[in-house]
Design an enzyme around this catalytic site. Sequence first.
Site, short mmCIF file in Angstrom:
data_model
loop_
_atom_site.label_atom_id
_atom_site.label_comp_id
_atom_site.label_asym_id
_atom_site.label_seq_id
_atom_site.Cartn_x
_atom_site.Cartn_y
_atom_site.Cartn_z
N THR A 182 -28.60 -55.83 25.03
CA THR A 182 -29.84 -56.30 24.42
C THR A 182 -30.54 -57.34 25.28
O THR A 182 -29.89 -58.06 26.05
CB THR A 182 -29.50 -56.92 23.04
OG1 THR A 182 -30.67 -57.55 22.51
CG2 THR A 182 -28.40 -57.97 23.13
N ASP A 183 -31.86 -57.45 25.09
CA ASP A 183 -32.60 -58.52 25.77
C ASP A 183 -32.30 -59.90 25.17
O ASP A 183 -32.64 -60.93 25.76
CB ASP A 183 -34.12 -58.25 25.73
CG ASP A 183 -34.70 -58.12 24.33
OD1 ASP A 183 -33.93 -58.22 23.34
OD2 ASP A 183 -35.92 -57.92 24.21
N GLU A 184 -31.64 -59.92 24.00
CA GLU A 184 -31.39 -61.21 23.34
C GLU A 184 -30.42 -62.09 24.14
O GLU A 184 -30.35 -63.29 23.92
CB GLU A 184 -30.87 -61.01 21.91
CG GLU A 184 -31.84 -60.21 21.09
CD GLU A 184 -31.73 -60.43 19.58
OE1 GLU A 184 -30.97 -61.30 19.16
OE2 GLU A 184 -32.43 -59.71 18.85
N LYS A 212 -22.89 -60.31 22.48
CA LYS A 212 -23.34 -59.28 23.42
C LYS A 212 -23.30 -59.82 24.86
O LYS A 212 -22.96 -59.09 25.79
CB LYS A 212 -24.74 -58.80 23.06
CG LYS A 212 -24.84 -58.00 21.76
CD LYS A 212 -24.09 -56.68 21.76
CE LYS A 212 -24.70 -55.64 22.63
NZ LYS A 212 -24.06 -54.31 22.43
N TYR A 219 -24.77 -63.21 17.41
CA TYR A 219 -24.90 -61.81 17.89
C TYR A 219 -25.19 -61.80 19.38
O TYR A 219 -24.51 -61.10 20.16
CB TYR A 219 -26.02 -61.10 17.12
CG TYR A 219 -26.50 -59.83 17.81
CD1 TYR A 219 -25.70 -58.69 17.87
CD2 TYR A 219 -27.76 -59.77 18.42
CE1 TYR A 219 -26.13 -57.54 18.53
CE2 TYR A 219 -28.20 -58.62 19.08
CZ TYR A 219 -27.38 -57.50 19.13
OH TYR A 219 -27.80 -56.38 19.79
P1 NAD Z 1 -26.38 -50.05 14.36
O1 NAD Z 1 -25.89 -51.27 13.67
O2 NAD Z 1 -27.41 -49.21 13.69
O3 NAD Z 1 -25.17 -49.09 14.74
C1 NAD Z 1 -23.95 -49.57 15.25
C2 NAD Z 1 -22.89 -48.52 15.01
O4 NAD Z 1 -21.65 -49.01 15.53
C3 NAD Z 1 -22.64 -48.21 13.52
O5 NAD Z 1 -22.63 -46.81 13.31
C4 NAD Z 1 -21.27 -48.80 13.24
O6 NAD Z 1 -20.53 -48.11 12.26
C5 NAD Z 1 -20.61 -48.71 14.61
N1 NAD Z 1 -19.53 -49.69 14.76
C6 NAD Z 1 -19.54 -51.01 14.43
N2 NAD Z 1 -18.34 -51.57 14.67
C7 NAD Z 1 -17.56 -50.59 15.20
C8 NAD Z 1 -16.22 -50.54 15.67
N3 NAD Z 1 -15.44 -51.64 15.66
N4 NAD Z 1 -15.74 -49.37 16.15
C9 NAD Z 1 -16.52 -48.26 16.17
N5 NAD Z 1 -17.79 -48.23 15.71
C10 NAD Z 1 -18.30 -49.39 15.24
O7 NAD Z 1 -26.90 -50.56 15.78
P2 NAD Z 1 -28.05 -49.96 16.72
O8 NAD Z 1 -29.32 -50.64 16.38
O9 NAD Z 1 -27.97 -48.50 16.72
O10 NAD Z 1 -27.56 -50.56 18.12
C11 NAD Z 1 -26.68 -49.81 18.95
C12 NAD Z 1 -26.39 -50.62 20.20
O11 NAD Z 1 -27.60 -50.91 20.88
C13 NAD Z 1 -25.72 -51.98 19.92
O12 NAD Z 1 -24.77 -52.20 20.92
C14 NAD Z 1 -26.87 -52.97 20.03
O13 NAD Z 1 -26.41 -54.22 20.44
C15 NAD Z 1 -27.73 -52.31 21.09
N6 NAD Z 1 -29.16 -52.62 21.03
C16 NAD Z 1 -29.86 -52.42 19.87
C17 NAD Z 1 -31.24 -52.66 19.85
C18 NAD Z 1 -32.06 -52.45 18.60
O14 NAD Z 1 -33.24 -52.82 18.58
N7 NAD Z 1 -31.55 -51.84 17.55
C19 NAD Z 1 -31.88 -53.11 21.01
C20 NAD Z 1 -31.11 -53.32 22.16
C21 NAD Z 1 -29.76 -53.04 22.17
O1 DAU Z 2 -34.22 -57.47 20.92
C1 DAU Z 2 -33.24 -56.49 20.67
C2 DAU Z 2 -32.60 -56.77 19.33
O2 DAU Z 2 -33.55 -56.43 18.33
C3 DAU Z 2 -31.31 -55.99 19.12
O3 DAU Z 2 -30.36 -56.41 20.08
C4 DAU Z 2 -30.76 -56.22 17.72
O4 DAU Z 2 -29.61 -55.43 17.51
C5 DAU Z 2 -31.83 -55.82 16.72
O5 DAU Z 2 -31.38 -56.07 15.41
C6 DAU Z 2 -33.12 -56.59 17.00
O6 DAU Z 2 -32.96 -57.99 16.70
P1 DAU Z 2 -34.11 -58.85 15.97
O7 DAU Z 2 -33.50 -60.03 15.35
O8 DAU Z 2 -35.28 -59.04 16.86
O9 DAU Z 2 -34.54 -57.75 14.85
P2 DAU Z 2 -34.88 -57.89 13.29
O10 DAU Z 2 -35.40 -56.56 12.85
O11 DAU Z 2 -33.78 -58.50 12.51
O12 DAU Z 2 -36.10 -58.94 13.30
C7 DAU Z 2 -37.27 -58.69 14.04
C8 DAU Z 2 -38.17 -59.91 13.88
O13 DAU Z 2 -38.62 -59.95 12.52
C9 DAU Z 2 -37.49 -61.23 14.13
O14 DAU Z 2 -38.42 -62.12 14.71
C10 DAU Z 2 -37.10 -61.72 12.73
C11 DAU Z 2 -38.22 -61.16 11.88
N1 DAU Z 2 -37.87 -60.84 10.48
C12 DAU Z 2 -36.80 -60.02 10.27
C13 DAU Z 2 -36.45 -59.66 8.99
C14 DAU Z 2 -35.24 -58.76 8.74
C15 DAU Z 2 -38.64 -61.29 9.44
O15 DAU Z 2 -39.64 -62.01 9.65
N2 DAU Z 2 -38.30 -60.94 8.16
C16 DAU Z 2 -37.23 -60.15 7.90
O16 DAU Z 2 -36.95 -59.87 6.70
#
Ligand code: NAD
Ligand code: DAU
Length: 370
Positions: free
Chosen positions: A133-135, A163, A159
């Site tokens: 992630t970019d975080e 990561k 989180y």
């Molecule tokens: P998600 O939470 O939707 O899915 C994660 C999956 O991992 C789930 O199906 C969960 O059951 C599985 N999991 C959790 N713990 C586990 C374990 N111990 N063993 C096996 N499986 C397990 O997450 P996502 O949004 O699909 O993100 C996937 C990956 O991409 C993550 O590594 C996240 O950090 C990264 N990522 C997500 C975003 C985003 O915006 N969603 C952006 C950048 C990177």
């Molecule tokens: O940047 C990549 C990341 O983006 C991933 O690594 C994470 O897995 C993914 O969950 C996401 O993280 P964020 O914290 O940015 O996503 P989230 O959807 O939780 O929140 C997006 C923005 O919206 C953030 O600034 C918080 C805000 N927010 C979120 C929720 C859930 C609100 O204002 N209200 C809300 O109820």
Amino acid sequence: MHSVLITGGAGFIGQNLVHAWRAARPDDLLVVVDAMTYAANIRSLEPLIADRCILFVKGDIKDGALMRRLFDEHAFTRVAHLAAESHVDRSIVDPEAFLQTNVLGTFTLLKAAHDAWRSSGTIDGARFLHVSTDEVYGSLGPSDPAFSEASPYRPNSPYAASKAASDHLVRSFVATYGMPALITNCSNNYGPYQHPEKLIPLMIIHALEGKPLPIYGDGSNVRDWLHVSDHCDALMSAIERGGVGETYNIGGGNERNNRDVVGLICDTLDGAFAADRGLATRFPSCPAASGQSCRALISYVTDRPGHDHRYAIDAAKLDREFGKRRSTGFEAGLGQTVHWYLDQEDWWREVTSGAYKAWIDKNYGFRIAV
Ligand code: NAD
Ligand code: DAU
């Protein structure tokens, strides 16, 4: 042809990646391993499982013996590691699961892959893609340059710290043990199958149910939104063409503040209800059902502790090495996503009610094998 392990394949990005991979490379053997936490859902994978197009294993990446057995049985040559605890708010309330899965889980998987590839003599042609992630880079001010691969790590949430730790472990395996791994750091994804705890689906579903739309702080926080299909495209390029030990930043070039994102969701829903009278019958609690704007539900609430102000990605390296392929504009992609949630009410009701998890626990054992 490759034998491919996708961890976290029942999560949001994982499901999209499985479908994209299957479509792009139908001859590859795909094995999905997922612990089926609250965030998982394999409904969209069930036709692939039934048709024996993929093998699904319910399992935990922390289980080293299982991971090693899977490598020995399937001789993976590609690993796309997505399994993680992914939600920042949950990491603030209960960080331990994030350390367990994101740090120890990644370590266990790395070790199993490395041991298996070394002992079978196949390490040279193998690739391990760690999806991150970019975080990890922390927070930008309004006029700071975007994150590049050279930006320092400054994680602010548990989180992001977990990561970051996992990225460092991957890096150390490359430098120390010659692990053929690479890392991608991506910005916020959106699109089909995203869990309703995340900003975009949460706002859509709350608006449909007439619940407040909780914007943290003053809503000025900025995220760089990328459609999940464009992320999956970049992941497949990276694993095939990326260099061992390299990092690639992936972003959408779509910086938006949360106020604007939520406003756009409201306007899209208002327009959808005006165009389709049937929606008012299905979602009578939505303000748009009675001709009001969903914006009336917007509510500014207490900020997230440690809330990163802005993320922005410089994806020049990705574009240079793999060609610029991001194809989904944010307005169009968000519109499609809103309509996906309108059309998939059964899917999100099951996820939000917990009925899905109960069904999985009852019907799926430890393993489903072809
Ligand atoms: P998600 O939470 O939707 O899915 C994660 C999956 O991992 C789930 O199906 C969960 O059951 C599985 N999991 C959790 N713990 C586990 C374990 N111990 N063993 C096996 N499986 C397990 O997450 P996502 O949004 O699909 O993100 C996937 C990956 O991409 C993550 O590594 C996240 O950090 C990264 N990522 C997500 C975003 C985003 O915006 N969603 C952006 C950048 C990177
Ligand atoms: O940047 C990549 C990341 O983006 C991933 O690594 C994470 O897995 C993914 O969950 C996401 O993280 P964020 O914290 O940015 O996503 P989230 O959807 O939780 O929140 C997006 C923005 O919206 C953030 O600034 C918080 C805000 N927010 C979120 C929720 C859930 C609100 O204002 N209200 C809300 O109820």
